[in-house]
Design an enzyme around this catalytic site. Structure first.
Site, mmCIF file in Angstrom:
data_model
loop_
_atom_site.group_PDB
_atom_site.id
_atom_site.type_symbol
_atom_site.label_atom_id
_atom_site.label_comp_id
_atom_site.label_asym_id
_atom_site.label_seq_id
_atom_site.Cartn_x
_atom_site.Cartn_y
_atom_site.Cartn_z
ATOM 1 N N MET A 1 6.625 156.759 57.701
ATOM 2 C CA MET A 1 6.197 155.493 57.077
ATOM 3 C C MET A 1 5.524 154.578 58.087
ATOM 4 O O MET A 1 5.962 154.473 59.238
ATOM 5 C CB MET A 1 7.402 154.787 56.459
ATOM 6 C CG MET A 1 7.018 153.694 55.476
ATOM 7 S SD MET A 1 6.234 154.357 53.982
ATOM 8 C CE MET A 1 7.699 154.920 53.072
ATOM 9 N N ASP B 1 2.950 143.399 58.824
ATOM 10 C CA ASP B 1 2.792 144.582 57.982
ATOM 11 C C ASP B 1 3.047 144.138 56.539
ATOM 12 O O ASP B 1 3.541 143.032 56.294
ATOM 13 C CB ASP B 1 3.814 145.637 58.421
ATOM 14 C CG ASP B 1 3.944 146.749 57.408
ATOM 15 O OD1 ASP B 1 2.931 147.425 57.144
ATOM 16 O OD2 ASP B 1 5.052 146.908 56.845
ATOM 17 N N LYS C 1 -1.789 156.488 54.516
ATOM 18 C CA LYS C 1 -1.105 157.404 53.589
ATOM 19 C C LYS C 1 -1.594 158.844 53.719
ATOM 20 O O LYS C 1 -0.821 159.781 53.502
ATOM 21 C CB LYS C 1 -1.230 156.888 52.151
ATOM 22 C CG LYS C 1 -0.591 155.510 51.944
ATOM 23 C CD LYS C 1 0.856 155.424 52.445
ATOM 24 C CE LYS C 1 1.404 153.998 52.348
ATOM 25 N NZ LYS C 1 2.494 153.738 53.313
ATOM 26 N N ALA D 1 10.108 162.168 53.045
ATOM 27 C CA ALA D 1 9.059 161.310 52.484
ATOM 28 C C ALA D 1 8.939 160.016 53.278
ATOM 29 O O ALA D 1 7.864 159.453 53.416
ATOM 30 C CB ALA D 1 9.351 160.997 51.021
ATOM 31 N N ASP E 1 8.131 146.900 60.101
ATOM 32 C CA ASP E 1 9.429 147.459 59.716
ATOM 33 C C ASP E 1 9.505 148.957 59.965
ATOM 34 O O ASP E 1 10.384 149.626 59.439
ATOM 35 C CB ASP E 1 9.694 147.162 58.240
ATOM 36 C CG ASP E 1 8.800 147.994 57.336
ATOM 37 O OD1 ASP E 1 7.563 147.972 57.559
ATOM 38 O OD2 ASP E 1 9.324 148.682 56.451
ATOM 39 N N HIS F 1 0.136 160.121 56.714
ATOM 40 C CA HIS F 1 1.536 160.254 56.315
ATOM 41 C C HIS F 1 1.743 161.590 55.578
ATOM 42 O O HIS F 1 2.684 162.345 55.867
ATOM 43 C CB HIS F 1 1.870 159.065 55.394
ATOM 44 C CG HIS F 1 3.320 158.907 55.060
ATOM 45 N ND1 HIS F 1 3.930 157.675 55.002
ATOM 46 C CD2 HIS F 1 4.294 159.801 54.722
ATOM 47 C CE1 HIS F 1 5.201 157.827 54.664
ATOM 48 N NE2 HIS F 1 5.442 159.115 54.473
ATOM 49 N N ARG G 1 -2.694 153.369 62.050
ATOM 50 C CA ARG G 1 -1.633 153.380 63.061
ATOM 51 C C ARG G 1 -1.352 154.797 63.542
ATOM 52 O O ARG G 1 -1.507 155.724 62.755
ATOM 53 C CB ARG G 1 -0.344 152.805 62.437
ATOM 54 C CG ARG G 1 -0.456 151.356 62.096
ATOM 55 C CD ARG G 1 0.749 150.946 61.282
ATOM 56 N NE ARG G 1 0.567 149.599 60.734
ATOM 57 C CZ ARG G 1 1.129 149.208 59.593
ATOM 58 N NH1 ARG G 1 1.891 150.044 58.875
ATOM 59 N NH2 ARG G 1 0.943 147.988 59.170
#
Ligand SMILES: *Cc1c(COP(=O)(O)O)cnc(C)c1O
Length: 618
Positions: A48, A11, A52, A44, A175, A55, A149
């Site tokens: 993750m 990533d 985006k 926010a 992560d 998200h 994802r």
């Protein structure tokens, strides 16, 4: 040892750049502020790893009141503007990335990448990372695939780029839990990084200011999140990846697919192993139905509805023990006909259970002699049950089942058979021969996994066997009640996954064409093996007419068994030692998911071994 891992797919933010993954946070806060909504740092950060735009939608889903799609798009627009304004300040390479990537490339491993950033965002990131010494071999963004994802498409694009067909040859490192899910969905190994991750969500200064126990508990929470997401490995820093790869490599080497040319467990089909992936509860109705269908199918392989198949948890010996132990009454006497180790094992079973029994011992390399049974039964009328092994796996001798059963029956005796290695490979007509019971298991010619055995028995016989068992857990009567009266219920915990595998293995048996096709394949396998080895001077010890087409004992001669074993294993074959004490031998099974091509290959491998041995002597 050659490295089996061919690619590591990283990533970006939080994994290889941007310690703590802070670049997007400000953007989301500003984005939602622009539509009049205050969100917290935590909100926010939570989604993750996703693309985006996804998200942004996830954050919108956390709001107490729903918002319009037009508002989501507006927030996203401002997010993008904010991100583009400050992304350049969040491209610092994380610790150990450059060295680790260099070490991986030194092992011939390709470096791939996936991200939650768009392609336009990556255009800003890539040159900045390159300037600091980090340039993966491939980079793809969610807007360049059908979906980001946790869908696996970005990873699969990496694999296509690198020419990798097996996803288990690639490792995904990330992560966030979205990274782990992406890797799992792609079928890769997955590694979660804790330090500097988005999941930890701390700056370097914040990490430094925490007490040791404070940091430990934050890290433990990250570990728990990765674990729940299904991560294969969880590490603090990226340089630990080298140890992870060594460990994966060790596992891959250890688990290299091999052909087992043994009497069981055998080489099994992928579909059979794959059937085990569903977890079932022993008491569940659906599971009980599967159990019942397995019992019915097994019954009809050798018998009819006058018979029951009583499944038992455990290897084949458990079924043999249950049969001998439970189906023989207090006043009954057993006659065992013994021509191998499995026959001897039954004597030990009867002895332990305190049964009244006798035995006739025969030459191990020859079949049981029917006339000697006849003579015995003529002379002694206190025998109630005749018990023998059908195919003696010790040597591969096949005993004359029909003849022996007919003689025993003509004297009014019951007949129990250990048909462990012949069931589903030889035609066994239980009703036609009036055989009372036989024992077999899942991991021989039914070609399933070990863990289940069974007794096929006349219903009227098992129904009369109450209280006859010296063992509680092997009590066939109780087990029969549970499985039949209880509609497929095991008394105690059953190997649920193993049962599912057996269900699939029986489907495979039918698909292949049942007994006729399976027997045909085994005979062909056996012929190629015996003829091929015969051509290089290795011969069976049993005469052709007495030899089963399941397992064969060969003369070892002056060959060194351990040396040959290791060499053949390195060529992908596992063989079996001999069990005869009189002369050195080895055994080869030709049952399981193995074919004539495998037989030709093992013959060639043995020839190669002999050639190498001869060269050594010159
Ligand atoms: C395999 C086998 C058994 C059962 O052995 P386990 O090790 O308990 O599976 C019993 N009899 C014969 C003839 C066999 O081949």
């Amino acid at each position: 040892m050659a490295n089996k891992i061919k690619a590591v797919i990283f990533d970006w933010a939080g994994t290889t750049i941007d310690y703590g993954c802070f670049a997007p946070i400000k953007g989301f806060i500003e984005g939602f502020k622009s539509i009049g909504i205050e969100i917290t740092n935590e909100m926010a950060r939570k989604p993750m790893g996703l693309s985006k735009i996804d998200h942004t939608r996830e954050i919108a889903g956390m709001l107490p009141e729903p918002i319009l799609e037009s508002q989501v798009l507006e927030a996203y627009k401002v997010f993008e503007e904010t991100l583009f304004a400050n992304i350049g300040q969040h491209c610092d390479i994380k610790d150990y990335v450059v060295e680790t990537v260099a070490a991986l490339r030194g092992q011939g491993i390709k470096i791939g990448s996936t991200t939650g950033y768009t392609a336009a965002m990556m255009e800003q990131v890539l040159p900045k990372a390159a300037a600091q010494g980090y340039s993966p071999d491939f980079c793809i963004a969610p807007d360049q695939t059908a979906k980001g994802r946790p869908y696996p498409y970005m990873i699969w694009n990496n694999l296509i780029q690198f020419g990798i067909s097996d996803p288990r040859e690639a490792v995904k490192v990330g992560d966030t839990t979205a990274d782990i899910e992406e890797g799992k969905n792609a079928g890769c190994w997955t590694v979660g990084i804790i330090v500097g991750s988005s999941e930890l969500g701390l700056t370097r200064d914040e990490v430094a200011s925490l007490s040791e126990s404070g940091l430990d508990s934050r890290k433990a929470a990250v570990r728990a999140a990765y674990y729940k997401a299904g991560a294969d490995y969880i590490i603090d820093e990226i340089d630990e990846l080298l140890d992870v790869l060594a460990d994966i490599n060790r596992k891959l080497v250890q688990n290299t697919p091999r052909k087992l040319l043994t009497p069981g467990p055998l080489t099994t089909r992928y579909s059979v192993k794959h059937a085990m992936l569903t977890d079932h509860c022993t008491w569940d109705d659906e599971y009980k139905e599967i159990t019942t269908s397995v019992m019915d199918d097994i019954t009809h392989i050798a018998a009819n509805d006058d018979y029951a198949t009583v499944l038992l948890q455990g290897s084949g010996t458990y079924a043999v023990e249950a049969m001998v132990n439970c189906l023989c009454g207090k006043n009954e006497k057993i006659l065992f006909l013994v021509n191998g180790e499995y026959g001897k094992r039954m004597l030990a079973i009867a002895n332990n259970a305190g049964k009244n029994f006798e035995h006739i011992d025969f030459d191990m390399t020859k079949p049981i002699i029917a006339e000697l049974l006849e003579n015995k039964l003529k002379d002694s009328n206190d025998i109630s049950i005749v018990v023998f092994v059908h195919c003696e796996t010790t040597t591969g001798v096949i005993n004359p089942l029909g003849k022996l059963a007919k003689i025993a029956k003509s004297y009014g005796k019951k007949v129990f058979v250990d048909a462990m290695s012949s069931f589903a490979a030889y035609d066994i007509d239980m009703p036609g021969l009036d055989i009372d019971a036989l024992a077999a298991s899942s991991n021989k010619c039914l070609e399933s996994l070990p863990g289940l055995s069974f007794v096929v028995v006349k219903k009227e016989l098992v129904e009369k066997s109450e209280g006859q068992s010296q063992s509680h857990s092997l009590d066939l009567f109780d087990q029969y009640l549970g499985l039949y009266a209880g509609g497929g219920k095991f008394r105690f915990t059953s190997p649920t996954n193993v049962l599912l595998a057996l269900r699939q293995a029986i489907d495979e048996y039918k698909k292949e064409g049942g007994l006729q096709a399976r027997r045909g394949r085994y005979i062909e396998n056996h012929d190629i093996l015996v003829n091929g080895l015969g051509n290089i001077g290795i011969h069976p010890i049993v005469a052709p007419d007495d030899q089963s087409y399941i397992i064969t004992t060969f003369e070892l001669g002056k060959l060194d068994f351990p040396g040959m074993y290791e060499m053949l294993k390195s060529e992908g074959f596992v063989i079996y030692p001999g069990k005869l004490t009189s002369i050195p031998t080895f055994r080869l099974g030709n049952i399981g998911d193995v074919y004539p091509t495998d037989m030709a290959a093992i013959v060639a491998a043995i020839a190669k071994f002999i050639g190498a041995e001869n060269d050594k002597k010159l």
